[in-house]
Each structure stands twice: as C-alpha cells, then as structure tokens.
Write an enzyme that holds these catalytic residues in place. Structure first.
Site, PDB file in Angstrom:
ATOM      1  N   ARG A 194       0.830  -1.214   0.000  1.00  0.00           N
ATOM      2  CA  ARG A 194       0.000   0.000   0.000  1.00  0.00           C
ATOM      3  C   ARG A 194       0.865   1.266   0.000  1.00  0.00           C
ATOM      4  O   ARG A 194       0.990   1.934  -1.011  1.00  0.00           O
ATOM      5  CB  ARG A 194      -0.950  -0.031   1.208  1.00  0.00           C
ATOM      6  CG  ARG A 194      -2.172   0.877   1.077  1.00  0.00           C
ATOM      7  CD  ARG A 194      -1.899   2.312   1.470  1.00  0.00           C
ATOM      8  NE  ARG A 194      -1.320   2.443   2.792  1.00  0.00           N
ATOM      9  CZ  ARG A 194      -0.787   3.565   3.281  1.00  0.00           C
ATOM     10  NH1 ARG A 194      -0.760   4.654   2.548  1.00  0.00           N
ATOM     11  NH2 ARG A 194      -0.276   3.590   4.496  1.00  0.00           N
ATOM     12  N   ASP A 195       1.497   1.587   1.118  1.00  0.00           N
ATOM     13  CA  ASP A 195       2.296   2.806   1.219  1.00  0.00           C
ATOM     14  C   ASP A 195       3.457   2.791   0.228  1.00  0.00           C
ATOM     15  O   ASP A 195       3.832   3.810  -0.339  1.00  0.00           O
ATOM     16  CB  ASP A 195       2.831   2.956   2.656  1.00  0.00           C
ATOM     17  CG  ASP A 195       3.359   4.356   2.940  1.00  0.00           C
ATOM     18  OD1 ASP A 195       4.096   4.528   3.927  1.00  0.00           O
ATOM     19  OD2 ASP A 195       3.046   5.279   2.165  1.00  0.00           O
TER      20      ASP A 195
ATOM     21  N   HIS B  26       6.121   4.439  12.322  1.00  0.00           N
ATOM     22  CA  HIS B  26       6.140   4.300  10.861  1.00  0.00           C
ATOM     23  C   HIS B  26       7.173   5.310  10.363  1.00  0.00           C
ATOM     24  O   HIS B  26       6.838   6.465  10.099  1.00  0.00           O
ATOM     25  CB  HIS B  26       4.734   4.622  10.335  1.00  0.00           C
ATOM     26  CG  HIS B  26       4.563   4.480   8.870  1.00  0.00           C
ATOM     27  ND1 HIS B  26       3.797   3.487   8.305  1.00  0.00           N
ATOM     28  CD2 HIS B  26       5.044   5.208   7.820  1.00  0.00           C
ATOM     29  CE1 HIS B  26       3.804   3.620   6.981  1.00  0.00           C
ATOM     30  NE2 HIS B  26       4.549   4.649   6.669  1.00  0.00           N
TER      31      HIS B  26
ATOM     32  N   HIS C  64      10.007   6.962   7.901  1.00  0.00           N
ATOM     33  CA  HIS C  64      10.541   7.028   6.549  1.00  0.00           C
ATOM     34  C   HIS C  64      12.038   7.301   6.617  1.00  0.00           C
ATOM     35  O   HIS C  64      12.534   7.927   7.555  1.00  0.00           O
ATOM     36  CB  HIS C  64       9.805   8.106   5.738  1.00  0.00           C
ATOM     37  CG  HIS C  64       8.500   7.607   5.207  1.00  0.00           C
ATOM     38  ND1 HIS C  64       7.800   8.227   4.213  1.00  0.00           N
ATOM     39  CD2 HIS C  64       7.762   6.508   5.525  1.00  0.00           C
ATOM     40  CE1 HIS C  64       6.693   7.538   3.939  1.00  0.00           C
ATOM     41  NE2 HIS C  64       6.653   6.498   4.733  1.00  0.00           N
TER      42      HIS C  64
ATOM     43  N   CYS D 100       9.669   9.569  -1.935  1.00  0.00           N
ATOM     44  CA  CYS D 100       9.068  10.601  -1.099  1.00  0.00           C
ATOM     45  C   CYS D 100       8.474  11.648  -2.027  1.00  0.00           C
ATOM     46  O   CYS D 100       9.209  12.269  -2.794  1.00  0.00           O
ATOM     47  CB  CYS D 100      10.120  11.221  -0.185  1.00  0.00           C
ATOM     48  SG  CYS D 100       9.448  12.499   0.889  1.00  0.00           S
TER      49      CYS D 100
ATOM     50  N   ASN E  72       9.908   4.826   2.511  1.00  0.00           N
ATOM     51  CA  ASN E  72       9.791   3.854   3.587  1.00  0.00           C
ATOM     52  C   ASN E  72      11.122   3.208   3.971  1.00  0.00           C
ATOM     53  O   ASN E  72      12.001   3.040   3.134  1.00  0.00           O
ATOM     54  CB  ASN E  72       8.846   2.740   3.161  1.00  0.00           C
ATOM     55  CG  ASN E  72       7.394   3.145   3.266  1.00  0.00           C
ATOM     56  OD1 ASN E  72       6.877   3.350   4.353  1.00  0.00           O
ATOM     57  ND2 ASN E  72       6.737   3.290   2.125  1.00  0.00           N
TER      58      ASN E  72
END
Lengths: 255, 315
Positions: free
Chosen positions: B31-32, B223, B225, B256, B265
C-alpha cells in the site's frame, strides 16, 4: 577538525593512493584542523614525515585471516611492525591513532569475539596509540553486537580513547553509532557522501555518510562544530569528480 | 569533564536491555510502498507480491487503499486485489479506508480489518485529504463506529508526527492530541508516522514521551521514513522506549513525494536485519522477504532501496 588525507602504502597495493606525497604536500593545512595519514610500516612513516605529516595512523585487525589477506602478515607480525612505527613516531612527538578492523565481523572468519577485539585494541593502546578506532569493516554489526563489543573493550580502554568506524553495508551504521554514543563514545568516523563501496560485497555501500551522521547528531542537539551545508557542497564536488551519485540520503533529499 | 550528553536521550536510554522480546512488523509495501511508485503495477503482480509476502512469516500485510482512483491511480484496483489475494491463516490484511464509502467497498471486497489516516498537521491534512483535522476526525468517527459494529478492528495513522513538509516543526502535544482522539474513538493501535523522514532519535523520544502519557506503548507503533537515513536509529529509539510494533516496506518501496529523488519507507529487510542482530523475535524469514523484494523490484523496474538486499544479491 580531523581529515584523514591519504595512505603511505605502496602504490602496488593501493593505486589510488600512489600520489600520497604530492597530496600531503599540496593541501593547505588550515589551523585547527588535523591531517592524519595511514602508515603501514616504518618506510611509509618516514615518507609521511618527509611529506609534512604531523599525525599518523596504523591499521590492525581483530581477525587473523583478514590481517593475512589485507596486509600480508599475522596480527602478531603486524603489531611488531606497528611497535617500530609507534616508537619512532613518539620520539618525534607525532600522535598515533590505531585502527582495529573486523571489530564486529570478518568477511573470511565470520563472527569475531569481543575478547579478540579487546586484545588487539589493548595492544595498540599499550604501545602508545592515543585513540583506537573500532571498525565494523563489512558493516555486519547491529546495536546488539556493537554493545557487546564495546562493553568488552571498555573494560580495558577508557571511552575517551575510543572511536567507532561503522560501515553502512547493511544499513545499520547510524543505529550502531547511536548505540556507541549511548555508551559514552564521542568520536565517530565517517566519509562524506558515503564514499567507497565494499570490496567484499559487490554493489554494496561502504562508509557511513558524514552528512547523514551530522543530521542525526544535529537532531540530537549534539555539538559537532561542522557545517552540514558545506559538507554537502564538498560531497557534491567529489561525486561529480568520480562520476557517481551520492550515498548520502540527506544529500539525495536536499539537492 | 562533565558529560556533553547529560540529561539527553543518550544518557537516559543507555541500556539496550529493556527491549521488547517480540516485535510485530506491519508490512506496508503493497500500500504505502506501491502508492508512491510511478509505475502502475498490474493487478496480478500486486496479488502475487502479496501472496509471496504472506509466506514470509509476516503477520500483518497492508493490502491496498479504498481511496478514489482519481486521487491514487495505483490503488484503483483495490477491490480486485482484495478479492484476488489468498488470505493465509495467521496473517492479517488491513486496508486503508478514508471514509464510509471506502469502508463499505472494503467490506464488500472481503476486508476484515481497516485503517484510517489522520495527520498532526492542519496544512498536511488539508492538502492530503482535503479537509481539516477536525473534519477528518468526524469522518473517521463514522467509519470507526460502523467498523466496531461489525467487529472490524481499526488502526489509526497519525502522519507528520515528527515534522510536516508545509509547516515544518510539529509539536509533540499536537501529535498526542490527534492520537488520543483516534484512540478514544476506538482505534486499537496508533501508528505514528515520520512522513517526511526528518525525525531523529531526539525528536522521536520527545514525541513518544508526550504520546505515551496518554496512550500505552502496547497500543502504539512507529512508521519511519528513511528520507534522511534516520529510520533505523529512530526505530531503535522507539524500541528502547517500549514500542514493539514497527511499520516497514519491503525493498524500501515508495519514494518521497516531497523530496524528489529521495527515498521513502524504511526497508523491511534492513529492519529485520537489525532486529535479528538484537536477538528480537519477529517470526519473519529475512531470506523470503528478500525474494519478495527482488520480485517486486523487477516488476516496477527499479533497484532495491534495501542495503541488506544490495549487499546480499551479487549480480
């Protein structure tokens, strides 16, 4: 405040450093900055001094196999060579830094015990090195192994005489450096743009990038005296010169 | 000589003991990760990718997002992906649902767990989901209420937890306020996101100290990055403070959108490498994750962002 300039090693071994004397003579030595050079033996030491070096480093290993393959002699033989160099250096009031590579693992032997690292470090410190830089040469260390290794070494050598030299081959460098800082170490080696790959893992990265290190230290509110932007400019310069993209994430995000 | 580090995170968290024994990794690559990849991945590749991830030992894999395809073209096939994957026993497959409409579609497609995505920055909320924080919370209340009626667990995300691309600094108090709101409405877990990767161990610690006054660590996740290379150091800090749920994306998928050319990520492989080295149990097989990473990188035609993968696959 410290910039490692070159290595007085035979050009047969390391062609990139063949111009060691010219580089040493050619740089402008700014006040307040120190310019150590690597000297693997007495011959290299004398050449370094002749070229104007006022600080040197010797490069040992915590792995017998790595020592034999990298500098062509056993750990014991290397220590004897270094004793000669250190003795001469101290005679001339030239400070000596000692490196211990494979501190968290060896490309040939795999695991390296903290005790072995301590033994080699103690030897270098005992012969007169003012600082011992513990190197995770292949970047396999993690905060767990870093902690165990430092706990062992710090029983014999005060943290103020220790440094960490972490490679980022497996992305662990900053986490490992943070761990070392938490344990009282306050000297960290790094390379602008994360220059230098890993000769033992094709395509992998090598040194931790100075820019990324500074970013973390700034965020922690720790004083380094270093201007991140100027470092990024120097990184941009050298990357263009060697025609490669930077390994620094901070630089990638900023330019 | 007085320590330069006294009273700082370095002195107070000098022990590596006190780390959790087990760390749950929430895999957000499908997803991300994919959401931020330019190449539109075909539905069958997405399904195969998720099926591969399901066999690595990962216990939570975020499948897709039931958002309008107008906003996120990559997720246009959300229903087909959700219906197409094989749901392995012991693995959970949450999906993002920005509103009630998305929620109903998700349930219709077989979703049994959902997430809602808030922000600690007013500007980011407006630009990203087109409404204020307050408006978004009201939407989420509707979604959470319906979900809880159906016994569907809801995870709450708080983005910009360590900084915002528009506002810059975000106060820990604001993060706490938004997190508390999501937790209070019934989210079982709050994932605190360093959306633009600007956080460092110092700001992570300050933010978590604030949030943990209101929400127990067992209900929190981070979470991170890796845009500035800080992710693993930040995650280590969170672990030292008692957090034991970490989001990551295989191969460090997804760039990003706020820093051209920058990474996004943190790579699941690199995270697992660190956790393994720390002796922490994750239940995940690093080698199988690397294989899934290799698969998806070939599919989106890019090199992996995982340093562990780079060091391990010699070509």
């Amino acid at each position: 405040s410290v910039i490692e300039v070159t290595s007085f090693v035979s050009s047969r071994w390391v062609p990139q450093m063949a111009d060691h004397s010219e580089v040493m003579k050619g740089i402008h030595q700014y006040p307040g900055v120190r310019y150590p050079v690597l000297t693997p033996n007495l011959q290299g030491f004398h050449r370094a001094v002749a070229a104007g070096a006022t600080e040197i480093s010797v490069f040992g290993a915590a792995s017998e196999s790595f020592s034999k393959k990298n500098i062509n002699c056993s750990i014991e033989e290397s220590m004897q060579k270094f004793e000669e160099v250190v003795k001469s250096a101290r005679h001339m009031n030239i400070p000596v830094r000692g490196y211990v590579s494979c501190a968290l693992g060896c490309p040939y032997e795999g695991t390296i015990t903290p005790q072995k690292v301590t033994e080699v470090s103690k030897r270098l410190y005992g012969m007169g090195c003012y600082e011992i830089s513990l190197g995770d040469t292949i970047g396999v260390g993690t905060p767990g192994s870093m902690k165990r290794m430092l706990e062992s070494v710090m029983k014999e050598i005060p943290p103020s005489a220790l440094a960490v030299h972490c490679h980022d081959t497996y992305g662990q460098a900053l986490a490992n450096i943070l761990t070392a800082l938490q344990m009282g170490i306050n000297v960290v080696d790094s390379a602008v743009s994360g220059l230098g790959g890993c000769p033992y893992a094709k395509g992998a990265s090598g040194n931790v990038a100075t820019e990324d290190l500074i970013y973390m230290l700034n965020g922690l509110g720790l004083n380094t005296g270093v201007n991140l932007y100027k470092v990024m400019e120097a990184g941009d310069f050298i990357c263009k010169a060697v025609n490669k993209t930077t390994n620094s994430k901070v630089a990638q995000a900023s330019f």
